[in-house]
Design a protein around this motif. Structure first.
Motif, PDB file in Angstrom:
ATOM      1  N   LEU A  22      -5.538   6.424  15.130  1.00 55.40           N
ATOM      2  CA  LEU A  22      -6.332   5.275  15.556  1.00 55.40           C
ATOM      3  C   LEU A  22      -7.200   5.617  16.760  1.00 55.40           C
ATOM      4  O   LEU A  22      -8.393   5.282  16.796  1.00 55.40           O
ATOM      5  CB  LEU A  22      -5.414   4.095  15.869  1.00 55.40           C
ATOM      6  CG  LEU A  22      -6.114   2.785  16.173  1.00 55.40           C
ATOM      7  CD1 LEU A  22      -6.830   2.280  14.936  1.00 55.40           C
ATOM      8  CD2 LEU A  22      -5.107   1.761  16.662  1.00 55.40           C
ATOM      9  N   PHE A  23      -6.629   6.302  17.754  1.00 52.39           N
ATOM     10  CA  PHE A  23      -7.414   6.695  18.924  1.00 52.39           C
ATOM     11  C   PHE A  23      -8.519   7.677  18.550  1.00 52.39           C
ATOM     12  O   PHE A  23      -9.635   7.590  19.079  1.00 52.39           O
ATOM     13  CB  PHE A  23      -6.516   7.298  20.004  1.00 52.39           C
ATOM     14  CG  PHE A  23      -5.797   6.281  20.837  1.00 52.39           C
ATOM     15  CD1 PHE A  23      -6.491   5.371  21.600  1.00 52.39           C
ATOM     16  CD2 PHE A  23      -4.419   6.230  20.848  1.00 52.39           C
ATOM     17  CE1 PHE A  23      -5.837   4.430  22.361  1.00 52.39           C
ATOM     18  CE2 PHE A  23      -3.748   5.296  21.604  1.00 52.39           C
ATOM     19  CZ  PHE A  23      -4.457   4.383  22.368  1.00 52.39           C
ATOM     20  N   VAL A  24      -8.243   8.602  17.641  1.00 54.09           N
ATOM     21  CA  VAL A  24      -9.269   9.555  17.215  1.00 54.09           C
ATOM     22  C   VAL A  24     -10.386   8.827  16.472  1.00 54.09           C
ATOM     23  O   VAL A  24     -11.573   9.107  16.684  1.00 54.09           O
ATOM     24  CB  VAL A  24      -8.655  10.673  16.341  1.00 54.09           C
ATOM     25  CG1 VAL A  24      -9.724  11.548  15.746  1.00 54.09           C
ATOM     26  CG2 VAL A  24      -7.707  11.514  17.170  1.00 54.09           C
ATOM     27  N   ALA A  25     -10.038   7.871  15.622  1.00 55.02           N
ATOM     28  CA  ALA A  25     -11.050   7.114  14.882  1.00 55.02           C
ATOM     29  C   ALA A  25     -11.925   6.289  15.821  1.00 55.02           C
ATOM     30  O   ALA A  25     -13.157   6.244  15.666  1.00 55.02           O
ATOM     31  CB  ALA A  25     -10.380   6.215  13.844  1.00 55.02           C
ATOM     32  N   VAL A  26     -11.323   5.655  16.815  1.00 53.58           N
ATOM     33  CA  VAL A  26     -12.101   4.871  17.784  1.00 53.58           C
ATOM     34  C   VAL A  26     -13.023   5.790  18.580  1.00 53.58           C
ATOM     35  O   VAL A  26     -14.201   5.483  18.799  1.00 53.58           O
ATOM     36  CB  VAL A  26     -11.157   4.069  18.716  1.00 53.58           C
ATOM     37  CG1 VAL A  26     -11.898   3.502  19.897  1.00 53.58           C
ATOM     38  CG2 VAL A  26     -10.478   2.965  17.939  1.00 53.58           C
ATOM     39  N   GLY A  27     -12.502   6.945  19.009  1.00 54.95           N
ATOM     40  CA  GLY A  27     -13.337   7.902  19.733  1.00 54.95           C
ATOM     41  C   GLY A  27     -14.487   8.407  18.878  1.00 54.95           C
ATOM     42  O   GLY A  27     -15.609   8.568  19.369  1.00 54.95           O
ATOM     43  N   ALA A  28     -14.236   8.648  17.590  1.00 53.96           N
ATOM     44  CA  ALA A  28     -15.292   9.112  16.693  1.00 53.96           C
ATOM     45  C   ALA A  28     -16.381   8.056  16.541  1.00 53.96           C
ATOM     46  O   ALA A  28     -17.575   8.377  16.568  1.00 53.96           O
ATOM     47  CB  ALA A  28     -14.706   9.458  15.335  1.00 53.96           C
ATOM     48  N   ILE A  59     -20.097  15.987  14.802  1.00 49.63           N
ATOM     49  CA  ILE A  59     -18.819  15.898  15.516  1.00 49.63           C
ATOM     50  C   ILE A  59     -18.093  14.605  15.173  1.00 49.63           C
ATOM     51  O   ILE A  59     -16.880  14.592  14.952  1.00 49.63           O
ATOM     52  CB  ILE A  59     -19.039  16.050  17.031  1.00 49.63           C
ATOM     53  CG1 ILE A  59     -19.463  17.491  17.328  1.00 49.63           C
ATOM     54  CG2 ILE A  59     -17.784  15.684  17.813  1.00 49.63           C
ATOM     55  CD1 ILE A  59     -19.886  17.727  18.756  1.00 49.63           C
ATOM     56  N   GLY A  60     -18.826  13.502  15.098  1.00 42.34           N
ATOM     57  CA  GLY A  60     -18.202  12.230  14.739  1.00 42.34           C
ATOM     58  C   GLY A  60     -17.618  12.248  13.336  1.00 42.34           C
ATOM     59  O   GLY A  60     -16.517  11.744  13.103  1.00 42.34           O
ATOM     60  N   ALA A  61     -18.337  12.856  12.386  1.00 40.68           N
ATOM     61  CA  ALA A  61     -17.821  12.941  11.019  1.00 40.68           C
ATOM     62  C   ALA A  61     -16.567  13.812  10.966  1.00 40.68           C
ATOM     63  O   ALA A  61     -15.591  13.473  10.279  1.00 40.68           O
ATOM     64  CB  ALA A  61     -18.892  13.494  10.094  1.00 40.68           C
ATOM     65  N   LEU A  62     -16.560  14.922  11.695  1.00 42.83           N
ATOM     66  CA  LEU A  62     -15.367  15.772  11.720  1.00 42.83           C
ATOM     67  C   LEU A  62     -14.187  15.069  12.387  1.00 42.83           C
ATOM     68  O   LEU A  62     -13.043  15.232  11.958  1.00 42.83           O
ATOM     69  CB  LEU A  62     -15.680  17.091  12.426  1.00 42.83           C
ATOM     70  CG  LEU A  62     -16.601  18.046  11.660  1.00 42.83           C
ATOM     71  CD1 LEU A  62     -16.972  19.231  12.524  1.00 42.83           C
ATOM     72  CD2 LEU A  62     -15.956  18.492  10.375  1.00 42.83           C
ATOM     73  N   VAL A  64     -13.688  11.818  12.332  1.00 43.40           N
ATOM     74  CA  VAL A  64     -13.210  10.833  11.353  1.00 43.40           C
ATOM     75  C   VAL A  64     -12.339  11.522  10.310  1.00 43.40           C
ATOM     76  O   VAL A  64     -11.288  10.997   9.912  1.00 43.40           O
ATOM     77  CB  VAL A  64     -14.402  10.094  10.697  1.00 43.40           C
ATOM     78  CG1 VAL A  64     -13.961   9.317   9.469  1.00 43.40           C
ATOM     79  CG2 VAL A  64     -15.073   9.174  11.690  1.00 43.40           C
ATOM     80  N   ILE A  65     -12.733  12.723   9.882  1.00 43.95           N
ATOM     81  CA  ILE A  65     -11.922  13.481   8.923  1.00 43.95           C
ATOM     82  C   ILE A  65     -10.561  13.816   9.533  1.00 43.95           C
ATOM     83  O   ILE A  65      -9.526  13.723   8.861  1.00 43.95           O
ATOM     84  CB  ILE A  65     -12.669  14.747   8.473  1.00 43.95           C
ATOM     85  CG1 ILE A  65     -13.853  14.356   7.590  1.00 43.95           C
ATOM     86  CG2 ILE A  65     -11.749  15.705   7.745  1.00 43.95           C
ATOM     87  CD1 ILE A  65     -14.800  15.492   7.287  1.00 43.95           C
ATOM     88  N   CYS A  66     -10.542  14.183  10.814  1.00 46.57           N
ATOM     89  CA  CYS A  66      -9.266  14.469  11.478  1.00 46.57           C
ATOM     90  C   CYS A  66      -8.394  13.224  11.558  1.00 46.57           C
ATOM     91  O   CYS A  66      -7.177  13.301  11.359  1.00 46.57           O
ATOM     92  CB  CYS A  66      -9.508  15.035  12.876  1.00 46.57           C
ATOM     93  SG  CYS A  66     -10.102  16.722  12.887  1.00 46.57           S
ATOM     94  N   ALA A  67      -9.001  12.074  11.849  1.00 48.82           N
ATOM     95  CA  ALA A  67      -8.230  10.826  11.918  1.00 48.82           C
ATOM     96  C   ALA A  67      -7.625  10.480  10.564  1.00 48.82           C
ATOM     97  O   ALA A  67      -6.449  10.111  10.474  1.00 48.82           O
ATOM     98  CB  ALA A  67      -9.132   9.693  12.408  1.00 48.82           C
ATOM     99  N   VAL A  68      -8.413  10.623   9.507  1.00 56.72           N
ATOM    100  CA  VAL A  68      -7.899  10.342   8.166  1.00 56.72           C
ATOM    101  C   VAL A  68      -6.806  11.345   7.802  1.00 56.72           C
ATOM    102  O   VAL A  68      -5.791  10.978   7.194  1.00 56.72           O
ATOM    103  CB  VAL A  68      -9.052  10.345   7.132  1.00 56.72           C
ATOM    104  CG1 VAL A  68      -8.532  10.280   5.714  1.00 56.72           C
ATOM    105  CG2 VAL A  68      -9.993   9.183   7.407  1.00 56.72           C
TER     106      VAL A  68
END
Length: 144
Positions: A22-28, A59-62, A64-68
């Motif tokens: 969740l934190f990674v997705a918000v940061g992305a 960077i944002g797309a990567l 989001v991929i990490c968050a998923v």
């Protein structure tokens, strides 16, 4: 029915690093937003569609991929956490201070939580009363 859905979600959430994702997705999302937002001040339009915008998209797309990946495949949490930390540090330099520092901070926090997360059960604490005798003995060695 709503209670059953909530319990299933809670059981799913406990089996993976949910808060890290969740934190990674918000940061992305925070890193992705500023370069593509057109701000209007009267007749003047401010747009940040430069190399920083392309970097923010990548960077944002990567991220989001990490968050998923953290949510879908928790066994890859160490790799996804390390990649998240590295991408958020790169975003600090390349993309508008990493979403004006907030995107970088959220992503760093999520990456650190992902690296630290484990699904091993917690060990039971022993009572302080000393009811159980010590099973291991330690031997002190004097320096020579």
């Amino acid at each position: 029915m709503l209670l059953r859905v909530w319990r299933r979600f809670t059981a799913w959430r406990r089996g993976r690093p949910f808060w890290a994702g969740l934190f990674v997705a918000v940061g992305a999302l925070i890193i992705l937003f500023p370069p593509y937002a057109n701000l209007k001040f009267g007749d003047m339009v401010i747009s940040i569609q430069t190399l920083g915008g392309v970097s923010a998209l990548l960077i944002g797309a990567l991220l989001v991929i990490c968050a998923v990946a953290l949510w879908v495949a928790p066994k890859f949490r160490l790799a996804a956490g390390i990649v998240t930390v590295l991408l958020s540090l790169v975003a600090l330099v390349v993309t508008n201070l990493g979403g004006f520092l907030f995107g970088t901070l959220f992503s760093l926090l999520g990456g650190a939580l992902a690296v630290a997360w484990t699904d091993a059960p917690k060990k039971q604490k022993k009572p302080k009363g000393g009811a159980e005798p010590a099973t291991e003995t330690t031997q002190r060695v004097q320096p020579t």
